[in-house]
Write a protein that holds these residues in place. Structure first.
Motif, mmCIF file in Angstrom:
data_model
loop_
_atom_site.group_PDB
_atom_site.id
_atom_site.type_symbol
_atom_site.label_atom_id
_atom_site.label_comp_id
_atom_site.label_asym_id
_atom_site.label_seq_id
_atom_site.Cartn_x
_atom_site.Cartn_y
_atom_site.Cartn_z
ATOM 1 N N ARG A 172 -11.066 5.794 6.955
ATOM 2 C CA ARG A 172 -10.356 4.511 7.013
ATOM 3 C C ARG A 172 -9.479 4.297 5.787
ATOM 4 O O ARG A 172 -8.299 3.908 5.905
ATOM 5 C CB ARG A 172 -11.367 3.357 7.125
ATOM 6 N N GLU A 173 -10.027 4.542 4.591
ATOM 7 C CA GLU A 173 -9.264 4.305 3.374
ATOM 8 C C GLU A 173 -8.027 5.195 3.296
ATOM 9 O O GLU A 173 -6.946 4.746 2.913
ATOM 10 C CB GLU A 173 -10.155 4.529 2.139
ATOM 11 N N GLU A 206 -5.539 3.855 5.887
ATOM 12 C CA GLU A 206 -4.963 2.573 5.493
ATOM 13 C C GLU A 206 -3.951 2.735 4.367
ATOM 14 O O GLU A 206 -2.894 2.082 4.365
ATOM 15 C CB GLU A 206 -6.070 1.612 5.055
ATOM 16 N N ASP A 265 0.864 2.036 2.128
ATOM 17 C CA ASP A 265 0.642 0.598 2.180
ATOM 18 C C ASP A 265 0.922 0.075 0.767
ATOM 19 O O ASP A 265 0.133 0.315 -0.153
ATOM 20 C CB ASP A 265 -0.799 0.288 2.584
#
Length: 316
Positions: free
Chosen positions: A225-226, A229, A268
């Protein structure tokens, strides 16, 4: 990873003597023959390249908060105490930039070569035992400073169990020191590794991607996930490498490795300022201080440890 615990702040087989925490009289007796490490605003007292342990009753400890018990160091009881009530001379005040405080504060009741120093600056000088003790002291005292009130009812809580608990006299709730799990990952694709940097870091400094594990989430899921993201990159299977207590203020860095399934980076901007793929050859020059674009993570960090061992093919 067979050499996992050689990371800075890694295990030194410290006897934490948890049985003494439940015995107030035993703690009093231990303190009488023990040694205390004072910290000022989170900075441990250093005597050269070693912690500055003081005997109970030393004048420099006069304004210190009640000590917390760290454990038995080859039979010697070790404690730590926060000295934030002490005010250094005006020309010795801390200089808190965004990332690192290089200033050293000297106490008038101590020799001139003793001083309170930022742990990031001295952590690689410490022996494994000293590093474990200082990291424990910093994390535990920071927890007490930030958790003075009961989370259940809001009343002021009291130190208990030698510093390993806070008890609320109003509602009887017990609170225990917390450690926040953080995944930090070696993401590779062929001959390259994925590195990123935060906007608040020193110019040119890059490190492995990292992030907090969320409630209800596995370590493996947090890694994927990290990375996705922060960079938009998908990852495959995840394997464990090593862990590192990181008392800034109280994290457990969980080192993992994974292979990227994609290559294109989409940052991001709320998470990273920059991310890039770095080849082994480029990383070698960066660790040697010869790469003008990339400065490596600070020595002593698990990121530096993992990258060095990746280059040396010692991640088994």
């Amino acid at each position: 990873m067979r050499i996992a615990e050689t990371v800075t702040f890694g295990g030194s087989a410290l006897d934490r003597a948890a049985q003494l925490r439940r015995d107030p009289q035993a703690l009093v007796t231990a303190l009488e023959r023990g040694r205390i490490l004072p910290l000022w605003r989170g900075k441990p007292l250093m005597r050269g390249d070693q912690p500055g342990w003081l005997p109970p009753g030393h004048p420099a400890l006069a304004p210190a908060a009640p000590p917390v018990f760290l454990g038995l160091d080859d039979g010697i009881p070790r404690f730590a105490a926060e000295l934030s009530a002490w005010t250094p001379a005006a020309d010795q005040d801390s200089v808190p930039p965004a990332f690192f405080d290089p200033s050293v504060q000297h106490h008038p009741d101590l020799p001139p070569d003793w001083g309170f120093a930022e742990l990031r600056g001295v952590m690689t000088l410490l022996s494994p035992r000293a590093a474990e003790l200082v990291a424990t002291a910093k994390a535990l005292l920071q927890w007490h400073a930030s958790h003075r009130f009961c989370a259940a009812c809001g009343a002021a809580s009291d130190l208990a169990m030698g510093g390993w608990q806070r008890t609320c006299p109003a509602c009887g709730a017990h609170h225990f020191p917390r450690t926040d799990p953080v995944v930090i990952m070696l993401v590779t694709r062929g001959n390259s590794v994925l590195l990123g940097r935060d906007a608040g870091w020193p110019d040119g400094m890059f490190s492995l991607l990292a992030g907090f594990v969320e409630p209800g989430e596995t370590i493996e899921a947090a890694v994927r996930r990290e990375v996705q993201e922060e960079t938009g990159i998908l990852c495959g299977p995840v394997g464990y490498l090593a862990s590192q207590p990181w008392p800034f203020p109280a994290s457990l860095m969980i080192g993992a490795r994974t292979e990227a399934l994609s290559e294109a980076i989409t940052i991001d901007p709320e998470e990273l300022e920059q991310a890039c793929w770095v080849s082994r050859e480029e990383l070698v020059t960066a660790l040697a201080g010869l790469n003008p674009q990339i400065k490596p993570a600070r020595k002593g960090s698990i990121a530096h440890f993992i990258l060095q061992n990746w280059l040396a093919d010692r991640l088994d």
